[in-house]
Design a protein around this motif. Structure first.
Motif, short mmCIF file in Angstrom:
data_model
loop_
_atom_site.label_atom_id
_atom_site.label_comp_id
_atom_site.label_asym_id
_atom_site.label_seq_id
_atom_site.Cartn_x
_atom_site.Cartn_y
_atom_site.Cartn_z
N ARG A 21 0.83 -1.22 0.00
CA ARG A 21 0.00 0.00 0.00
C ARG A 21 0.86 1.26 0.00
O ARG A 21 0.58 2.22 -0.73
N GLN A 22 1.91 1.27 0.82
CA GLN A 22 2.76 2.44 0.91
C GLN A 22 3.48 2.72 -0.41
O GLN A 22 3.62 3.89 -0.81
N LEU A 23 3.91 1.66 -1.09
CA LEU A 23 4.55 1.86 -2.40
C LEU A 23 3.55 2.45 -3.39
O LEU A 23 3.87 3.40 -4.11
N LEU A 24 2.34 1.91 -3.42
CA LEU A 24 1.34 2.44 -4.34
C LEU A 24 1.04 3.90 -4.03
O LEU A 24 1.00 4.74 -4.95
N LEU A 25 0.86 4.24 -2.76
CA LEU A 25 0.60 5.64 -2.40
C LEU A 25 1.76 6.54 -2.80
O LEU A 25 1.54 7.66 -3.28
N SER A 26 2.99 6.07 -2.61
CA SER A 26 4.14 6.91 -2.98
C SER A 26 4.22 7.08 -4.50
O SER A 26 4.60 8.15 -4.99
N GLN A 27 3.83 6.06 -5.26
CA GLN A 27 3.84 6.17 -6.72
C GLN A 27 2.78 7.16 -7.22
O GLN A 27 2.92 7.71 -8.31
N LEU A 28 1.75 7.36 -6.43
CA LEU A 28 0.67 8.27 -6.82
C LEU A 28 0.72 9.60 -6.06
O LEU A 28 -0.22 10.39 -6.12
N ALA A 29 1.82 9.87 -5.37
CA ALA A 29 1.92 11.05 -4.50
C ALA A 29 1.63 12.35 -5.24
O ALA A 29 1.03 13.26 -4.66
N ASP A 30 2.03 12.47 -6.49
CA ASP A 30 1.83 13.71 -7.24
C ASP A 30 0.60 13.68 -8.13
O ASP A 30 0.41 14.58 -8.95
N VAL A 31 -0.24 12.65 -7.98
CA VAL A 31 -1.42 12.50 -8.83
C VAL A 31 -2.64 13.06 -8.11
O VAL A 31 -2.91 12.72 -6.96
N ARG A 32 -3.36 13.94 -8.81
CA ARG A 32 -4.55 14.56 -8.22
C ARG A 32 -5.63 13.51 -7.92
O ARG A 32 -5.70 12.48 -8.58
N ASP A 33 -6.46 13.82 -6.94
CA ASP A 33 -7.53 12.91 -6.50
C ASP A 33 -8.39 12.45 -7.67
O ASP A 33 -8.72 11.27 -7.79
N GLN A 34 -8.78 13.37 -8.56
CA GLN A 34 -9.67 13.02 -9.67
C GLN A 34 -8.99 12.15 -10.72
O GLN A 34 -9.66 11.62 -11.61
N ASP A 35 -7.66 12.00 -10.66
CA ASP A 35 -6.93 11.18 -11.63
C ASP A 35 -6.47 9.85 -11.04
O ASP A 35 -5.59 9.19 -11.60
N ARG A 36 -7.05 9.45 -9.91
CA ARG A 36 -6.61 8.24 -9.22
C ARG A 36 -7.57 7.07 -9.42
O ARG A 36 -7.71 6.21 -8.56
N ALA A 37 -8.25 7.03 -10.56
CA ALA A 37 -9.23 5.97 -10.84
C ALA A 37 -8.56 4.60 -10.79
O ALA A 37 -7.43 4.41 -11.24
N ALA A 38 -9.28 3.68 -10.18
CA ALA A 38 -8.76 2.32 -10.03
C ALA A 38 -9.95 1.36 -9.92
O ALA A 38 -11.08 1.79 -9.68
N SER A 39 -9.67 0.10 -10.09
CA SER A 39 -10.69 -0.93 -9.90
C SER A 39 -10.06 -2.11 -9.19
O SER A 39 -8.90 -2.44 -9.43
N PHE A 40 -10.86 -2.72 -8.32
CA PHE A 40 -10.50 -4.03 -7.80
C PHE A 40 -11.04 -5.04 -8.82
O PHE A 40 -12.19 -4.93 -9.26
N VAL A 41 -10.23 -6.01 -9.20
CA VAL A 41 -10.61 -7.03 -10.16
C VAL A 41 -10.44 -8.39 -9.51
O VAL A 41 -9.44 -8.64 -8.84
N CYS A 42 -11.41 -9.28 -9.71
CA CYS A 42 -11.33 -10.64 -9.20
C CYS A 42 -11.82 -11.60 -10.26
O CYS A 42 -12.94 -11.46 -10.76
#
Length: 193
Positions: free
Chosen positions: A96-117
């Motif tokens: 989780r911390q790595l993912l958050l650090s990779q997105l540190a400079d990304v605006r909230d509206q550009d953080r689209a993601a999906s859980f896939v199963c």
């Protein structure tokens, strides 16, 4: 009907058992104590099939397995199939911390993601699979104590709280795993007829 769940992840066994019991109370979900196969597929489906096939060969019983993860649009769908080992090991906090650090400079509206199963089932009748997708976005920081994996950083579409802040019953009714398991349940109910 007896069904083997091909995972050594106790959180997943509990979650899957709770979801399946809602529609098929007579199903007996068995844990898997066999060897873990090498997950070298290039998709959620391939990895789910690898695990389900291994459990079926080991037990001789109908076996299901899932492969799931978080797919972040701005990262081209990553971590994707590498979600469980994104930071190099099976450490949820580090992932989780790595993912958050990779997105540190990304605006909230550009953080689209999906859980896939994707859930695969292997039995004497052959192989079938089912996929559930739960859209949302990556939070700016970890929040919540429920769930596991990326739940503390995933805000489902239509919510302002993370999956880890949802009551387990709410999450289990909406999640990617629930969506895939709902399809599996319908298939199993047809088999029982």
């Amino acid at each position: 009907m007896k069904l083997v769940l091909a995972t050594h992840n106790q959180h997943k066994v509990e979650e899957v058992g709770a979801i399946l019991a809602q529609t098929i109370p007579t199903i007996e979900l068995l844990g898997y104590d066999g060897p873990e196969p090498k997950e070298d597929g290039t998709s959620f489906l391939e990895n789910a099939l690898i695990k389900a096939r291994a459990a079926f060969l080991h037990t001789g019983l109908p076996s299901i397995a899932d492969d799931s993860g978080i797919a972040v649009e701005i990262l081209g769908g990553a971590p994707g199939i590498f979600s469980a080992r994104w930071a190099g090991g099976r450490d949820n906090v580090a992932n989780r911390q790595l993912l958050l650090s990779q997105l540190a400079d990304v605006r909230d509206q550009d953080r689209a993601a999906s859980f896939v199963c994707t859930i695969a089932m292997v039995s004497d009748d052959g192989e079938v699979s089912f996929t559930g997708i739960w859209p949302g976005r990556v939070a700016l920081q970890e929040q919540g104590l429920n769930g596991f994996g990326y739940d503390p950083v995933f805000i489902p579409e239509g919510f302002e709280v993370t999956a880890a802040e949802l009551e387990p019953e709410v999450k289990n009714a909406l999640s990617h795993r629930s969506l895939a398991l709902s399809q599996l349940s319908s298939y199993l109910l047809q088999l029982e007829r």
